[in-house]
Design a protein around this motif. Structure first.
Motif, PDB file in Angstrom:
ATOM      1  N   PRO A 265     -11.866  -2.072 -12.178  1.00 48.04           N
ATOM      2  CA  PRO A 265     -11.663  -2.015 -10.729  1.00 48.04           C
ATOM      3  C   PRO A 265     -12.925  -2.260  -9.914  1.00 48.04           C
ATOM      4  O   PRO A 265     -12.843  -2.588  -8.726  1.00 48.04           O
ATOM      5  CB  PRO A 265     -11.134  -0.585 -10.507  1.00 48.04           C
ATOM      6  CG  PRO A 265     -10.536  -0.197 -11.810  1.00 48.04           C
ATOM      7  CD  PRO A 265     -11.408  -0.838 -12.847  1.00 48.04           C
TER       8      PRO A 265
ATOM      9  N   THR B  49      -6.128 -10.555 -11.293  1.00 44.93           N
ATOM     10  CA  THR B  49      -5.685  -9.177 -11.088  1.00 44.93           C
ATOM     11  C   THR B  49      -5.772  -8.374 -12.381  1.00 44.93           C
ATOM     12  O   THR B  49      -6.141  -7.194 -12.365  1.00 44.93           O
ATOM     13  CB  THR B  49      -4.253  -9.162 -10.529  1.00 44.93           C
ATOM     14  OG1 THR B  49      -4.219  -9.906  -9.304  1.00 44.93           O
ATOM     15  CG2 THR B  49      -3.789  -7.737 -10.261  1.00 44.93           C
TER      16      THR B  49
ATOM     17  N   SER C 210      -3.607  -7.412  -5.328  1.00 46.77           N
ATOM     18  CA  SER C 210      -4.360  -7.038  -6.528  1.00 46.77           C
ATOM     19  C   SER C 210      -4.685  -5.546  -6.517  1.00 46.77           C
ATOM     20  O   SER C 210      -4.601  -4.869  -7.546  1.00 46.77           O
ATOM     21  CB  SER C 210      -5.653  -7.855  -6.618  1.00 46.77           C
ATOM     22  OG  SER C 210      -5.379  -9.212  -6.872  1.00 46.77           O
ATOM     23  N   ARG C 211      -5.054  -5.025  -5.362  1.00 50.58           N
ATOM     24  CA  ARG C 211      -5.356  -3.592  -5.260  1.00 50.58           C
ATOM     25  C   ARG C 211      -4.122  -2.751  -5.560  1.00 50.58           C
ATOM     26  O   ARG C 211      -4.231  -1.661  -6.135  1.00 50.58           O
ATOM     27  CB  ARG C 211      -5.898  -3.277  -3.872  1.00 50.58           C
ATOM     28  CG  ARG C 211      -7.339  -3.728  -3.662  1.00 50.58           C
ATOM     29  CD  ARG C 211      -7.783  -3.528  -2.239  1.00 50.58           C
ATOM     30  NE  ARG C 211      -9.213  -3.791  -2.083  1.00 50.58           N
ATOM     31  CZ  ARG C 211      -9.818  -3.979  -0.916  1.00 50.58           C
ATOM     32  NH1 ARG C 211      -9.097  -3.934   0.213  1.00 50.58           N
ATOM     33  NH2 ARG C 211     -11.111  -4.208  -0.860  1.00 50.58           N
TER      34      ARG C 211
ATOM     35  N   SER D  82      -5.135  -7.569  -1.350  1.00 53.47           N
ATOM     36  CA  SER D  82      -4.287  -6.398  -1.137  1.00 53.47           C
ATOM     37  C   SER D  82      -3.277  -6.231  -2.262  1.00 53.47           C
ATOM     38  O   SER D  82      -3.044  -5.115  -2.759  1.00 53.47           O
ATOM     39  CB  SER D  82      -3.564  -6.523   0.209  1.00 53.47           C
ATOM     40  OG  SER D  82      -2.764  -5.388   0.467  1.00 53.47           O
TER      41      SER D  82
ATOM     42  N   ARG E 164       0.833  -1.210   0.000  1.00 53.97           N
ATOM     43  CA  ARG E 164       0.000   0.000   0.000  1.00 53.97           C
ATOM     44  C   ARG E 164       0.865   1.257   0.000  1.00 53.97           C
ATOM     45  O   ARG E 164       0.569   2.231  -0.697  1.00 53.97           O
ATOM     46  CB  ARG E 164      -0.939   0.000   1.205  1.00 53.97           C
ATOM     47  CG  ARG E 164      -2.065  -1.026   1.124  1.00 53.97           C
ATOM     48  CD  ARG E 164      -3.114  -0.775   2.188  1.00 53.97           C
ATOM     49  NE  ARG E 164      -2.601  -0.983   3.535  1.00 53.97           N
ATOM     50  CZ  ARG E 164      -2.651  -2.139   4.180  1.00 53.97           C
ATOM     51  NH1 ARG E 164      -3.171  -3.216   3.600  1.00 53.97           N
ATOM     52  NH2 ARG E 164      -2.174  -2.247   5.423  1.00 53.97           N
TER      53      ARG E 164
END
Length: 229
Positions: A211, A204, A172-173, A170, A138
């Motif tokens: 999204p 992904t 993939s985000r 997480s 992140r």
């Protein structure tokens, strides 16, 4: 690499005698046995935004057991001058304590100061602790400099298929945040010998293109593609 942090002395505000005692009590409250007291203490310290409290806030992040209190501690640190907090948080990234590393990364992602980017090492991005790795991912997509997304994606791709749902989502985000910069390595991962990594790469890619698609749906589509192929 030398960092041009401002000195803490340049940004420390003047605290009146009237508020000093209350701030001291709030700092003591960070270690109280009651989570609600610790939450109020973190709120008070954050509201004061006195850079002299940064060390206490960072130290508490490493040991605070309650998520909602840690969230308030992060808020309190975000309110501090980045010139004071970022070097302290970067120092925490070398801690042997996983929570210290994870919370420091989380807070750095909220501050968004790209001077912290060099500290986001491959070791952190591939940390054996899932919570630390997720926080590193992140933070990395927030702090990565312009043009660096491709290299970051190459490291992130080594983690495809890792962990349970939360960890895979997480990652993939993080790729969704990178957008098209990450697509080449995701396509290359379709040839990964590990079925779990291939599935994750396909799912992904679907999320990068859309999204708003649900993670479970993307995974099911990836499985259908793998079976069909």
């Amino acid at each position: 690499m030398a960092r041009s942090w401002l000195s803490a002395e340049e940004v420390v505000p003047v605290i009146t005698q009237e508020t000093e005692a209350g701030l001291v009590r709030a700092l003591e409250g960070l270690a109280h046995g009651s989570a609600s007291v610790r939450l109020r203490a973190a709120l008070e310290v954050g509201t004061a935004a006195d850079p002299r409290c940064a060390d206490a806030l960072v130290a508490r992040c490493a040991v605070e057991p309650e998520f909602f209190v840690r969230d308030m501690l992060t808020w309190a640190l975000v309110r501090q001058p980045a010139a004071v907090t970022v070097p302290k948080l970067v120092a925490e990234l070398d801690s042997e304590c996983a929570q210290a590393r994870s919370q420091a990364l989380h807070t750095l992602s909220k501050i968004g100061d790209r001077r912290a980017w060099p500290a986001l090492t491959r070791a952190l991005l591939t940390d054996s602790d899932d919570a630390v790795a997720r926080s590193a991912w992140r933070a990395a997509v927030v702090l990565v400099p312009e043009g660096g997304g491709g290299d970051l994606a190459a490291v992130l791709a080594t983690q495809l298929g890792r962990g349970g749902r939360e960890t895979r989502l997480s990652l993939s985000r993080a790729f969704v945040a990178l957008g098209e910069e990450g697509m080449p390595v995701l396509r290359a991962a379709e040839a990964d010998p590990a079925p779990r990594a291939r599935e994750h790469a396909l799912a992904t890619q679907r999320l990068v293109r859309d999204p708003d698609a649900g993670f479970e749906w993307a995974v099911e589509e990836a499985r259908r593609i793998m079976v069909g192929g």
